[in-house]
Scaffold this motif. Structure first.
Motif, PDB file in Angstrom:
ATOM      1  N   THR A   4       0.838  -1.188   0.000  1.00 60.64           N
ATOM      2  CA  THR A   4       0.000   0.000   0.000  1.00 60.64           C
ATOM      3  C   THR A   4       0.879   1.245   0.000  1.00 60.64           C
ATOM      4  O   THR A   4       1.888   1.292   0.688  1.00 60.64           O
ATOM      5  N   ALA A   5       0.489   2.259  -0.752  1.00 62.78           N
ATOM      6  CA  ALA A   5       1.275   3.496  -0.791  1.00 62.78           C
ATOM      7  C   ALA A   5       1.172   4.223   0.542  1.00 62.78           C
ATOM      8  O   ALA A   5       0.071   4.423   1.055  1.00 62.78           O
ATOM      9  N   PRO A   6       2.288   4.623   1.136  1.00 63.26           N
ATOM     10  CA  PRO A   6       2.253   5.289   2.442  1.00 63.26           C
ATOM     11  C   PRO A   6       1.747   6.714   2.356  1.00 63.26           C
ATOM     12  O   PRO A   6       1.842   7.357   1.316  1.00 63.26           O
ATOM     13  N   GLN A   7       1.218   7.236   3.450  1.00 59.91           N
ATOM     14  CA  GLN A   7       0.834   8.630   3.543  1.00 59.91           C
ATOM     15  C   GLN A   7       1.856   9.352   4.419  1.00 59.91           C
ATOM     16  O   GLN A   7       2.369   8.805   5.368  1.00 59.91           O
ATOM     17  N   LYS A   8       2.090  10.608   4.089  1.00 61.66           N
ATOM     18  CA  LYS A   8       3.119  11.379   4.765  1.00 61.66           C
ATOM     19  C   LYS A   8       2.815  11.543   6.253  1.00 61.66           C
ATOM     20  O   LYS A   8       1.681  11.706   6.644  1.00 61.66           O
ATOM     21  N   SER A   9       3.845  11.482   7.079  1.00 59.68           N
ATOM     22  CA  SER A   9       3.845  11.758   8.515  1.00 59.68           C
ATOM     23  C   SER A   9       3.303  10.612   9.366  1.00 59.68           C
ATOM     24  O   SER A   9       3.442  10.630  10.570  1.00 59.68           O
ATOM     25  N   ARG A  10       2.637   9.636   8.793  1.00 60.47           N
ATOM     26  CA  ARG A  10       2.196   8.491   9.573  1.00 60.47           C
ATOM     27  C   ARG A  10       3.336   7.493   9.734  1.00 60.47           C
ATOM     28  O   ARG A  10       4.221   7.392   8.889  1.00 60.47           O
ATOM     29  N   LEU A  11       3.298   6.725  10.838  1.00 60.12           N
ATOM     30  CA  LEU A  11       4.269   5.661  11.022  1.00 60.12           C
ATOM     31  C   LEU A  11       3.874   4.481  10.147  1.00 60.12           C
ATOM     32  O   LEU A  11       2.732   4.015  10.178  1.00 60.12           O
ATOM     33  N   LYS A  12       4.835   4.001   9.375  1.00 62.84           N
ATOM     34  CA  LYS A  12       4.570   2.927   8.416  1.00 62.84           C
ATOM     35  C   LYS A  12       4.654   1.565   9.107  1.00 62.84           C
ATOM     36  O   LYS A  12       5.654   1.258   9.745  1.00 62.84           O
ATOM     37  N   VAL A  13       3.627   0.753   8.933  1.00 63.16           N
ATOM     38  CA  VAL A  13       3.523  -0.540   9.611  1.00 63.16           C
ATOM     39  C   VAL A  13       3.567  -1.669   8.578  1.00 63.16           C
ATOM     40  O   VAL A  13       2.857  -1.630   7.565  1.00 63.16           O
ATOM     41  N   SER A  34      -5.097   7.206  13.271  1.00 65.78           N
ATOM     42  CA  SER A  34      -4.611   8.352  12.499  1.00 65.78           C
ATOM     43  C   SER A  34      -3.093   8.445  12.433  1.00 65.78           C
ATOM     44  O   SER A  34      -2.551   9.111  11.544  1.00 65.78           O
ATOM     45  N   ASP A  35      -2.403   7.788  13.363  1.00 69.95           N
ATOM     46  CA  ASP A  35      -0.942   7.919  13.426  1.00 69.95           C
ATOM     47  C   ASP A  35      -0.188   6.810  12.702  1.00 69.95           C
ATOM     48  O   ASP A  35       1.043   6.823  12.653  1.00 69.95           O
ATOM     49  N   PHE A  36      -0.905   5.835  12.157  1.00 74.29           N
ATOM     50  CA  PHE A  36      -0.261   4.687  11.524  1.00 74.29           C
ATOM     51  C   PHE A  36      -0.883   4.417  10.157  1.00 74.29           C
ATOM     52  O   PHE A  36      -2.054   4.708   9.922  1.00 74.29           O
TER      53      PHE A  36
END
Length: 252
Positions: A4-13, A34-36
């Motif tokens: 999945t394409a990541p979104q900026k500023s979230r922690l990538k899991v 909202s943070d991940f």
């Protein structure tokens, strides 16, 4: 394997579990956070290595038992900044291996409240030390209790040899680990945690608040319920533990 394409500023899991239903449940859970953001999910060591290289995750959720290896095998390939939470079905050897090394883990089926608590801890935590991984891996693979454990102390994880632990005192929901040479480490774990973790053949629970390494016991007072250690420290003996202590001295 999905990506999945990541979104900026979230922690990538990155989720690694060979049960598709668990992958889907965790992905749904993280959609509400909202943070991940989940950047990938897979079920094998091989796929995990590819996804780690492709996504550079901030957090790994790792199952221990995988079809082509274990979660420990994946840690050799993780980016240095990535933090780790293990997931495991109830297994004494697996959970003890993680406890020896102070690595966070969750028992399956995953409880959402426990997962939220683990995520809050992992945000504040440092990435794993190489020594933590080695202790857990060695214990898991050899099915033995290690010579070292990791003590959590404030913002630090400290590698400690079991033989250097003189005694442990529980106080107000935390414990103080007293080491040979006078050093002490304050940890957030309860005394029961260390009683279950450390080998019973080496440690005696002498009192509600004390766990003592047999090697450092020097003498027992005949008229007082007290043990004296080699450095002169006096350790209380509770009434219900008195018979056990007497038996220990008789068998020496």
């Amino acid at each position: 394997m999905n990506l999945t394409a990541p979104q900026k500023s979230r922690l990538k899991v990155l989720i690694v579990d060979d049960h598709l239903a668990i992958q889907q449940d965790l992905e749904y859970f993280f959609q509400q956070q909202s943070d991940f953001i989940v950047v990938g999910a897979c079920g094998t060591v091989h796929e995990a290595k590819e996804l780690i290289n492709a996504t550079k995750p901030d957090l790994l959720l790792l199952d221990i038992g995988l079809p082509d290896g274990t979660g420990f095998d994946i840690l050799d390939y993780k980016p240095t900044q990535a933090k780790v939470i293990f997931m495991t079905a109830y297994n004494d050897n697996a959970s003890l291996a993680l406890r020896y090394s102070a690595i966070d883990y969750l028992l399956k089926p995953i409880n959402e409240n426990e997962l939220r608590e683990a995520l809050q801890k992992v945000i504040k935590a440092h990435p794993l030390l190489r020594e933590q991984i080695d202790i857990a891996q060695d214990s898991f693979r050899k099915r033995k209790k290690p010579d070292c454990i990791v003590l959590q102390s404030g913002q630090f994880e400290e590698i400690t040899e079991v033989k250097d632990i003189c005694y442990i005192q529980g106080e107000h929901g935390s414990t103080v680990v007293f080491l040979n040479g006078g050093k002490k480490v304050v940890t957030p774990k309860c005394l029961k945690y260390y009683e279950e973790l450390l080998p019973a053949e080496l440690f005696l629970r002498t009192h509600y608040s004390y766990l003592v390494n047999k090697f450092y016991i020097q003498r027992k007072h005949r008229k007082k319920d007290i043990l004296s250690l080699k450095d002169g420290t006096e350790i209380p003996v509770s009434l219900r533990k008195k018979e056990m202590i007497n038996l220990h001295f008789k068998t020496l």
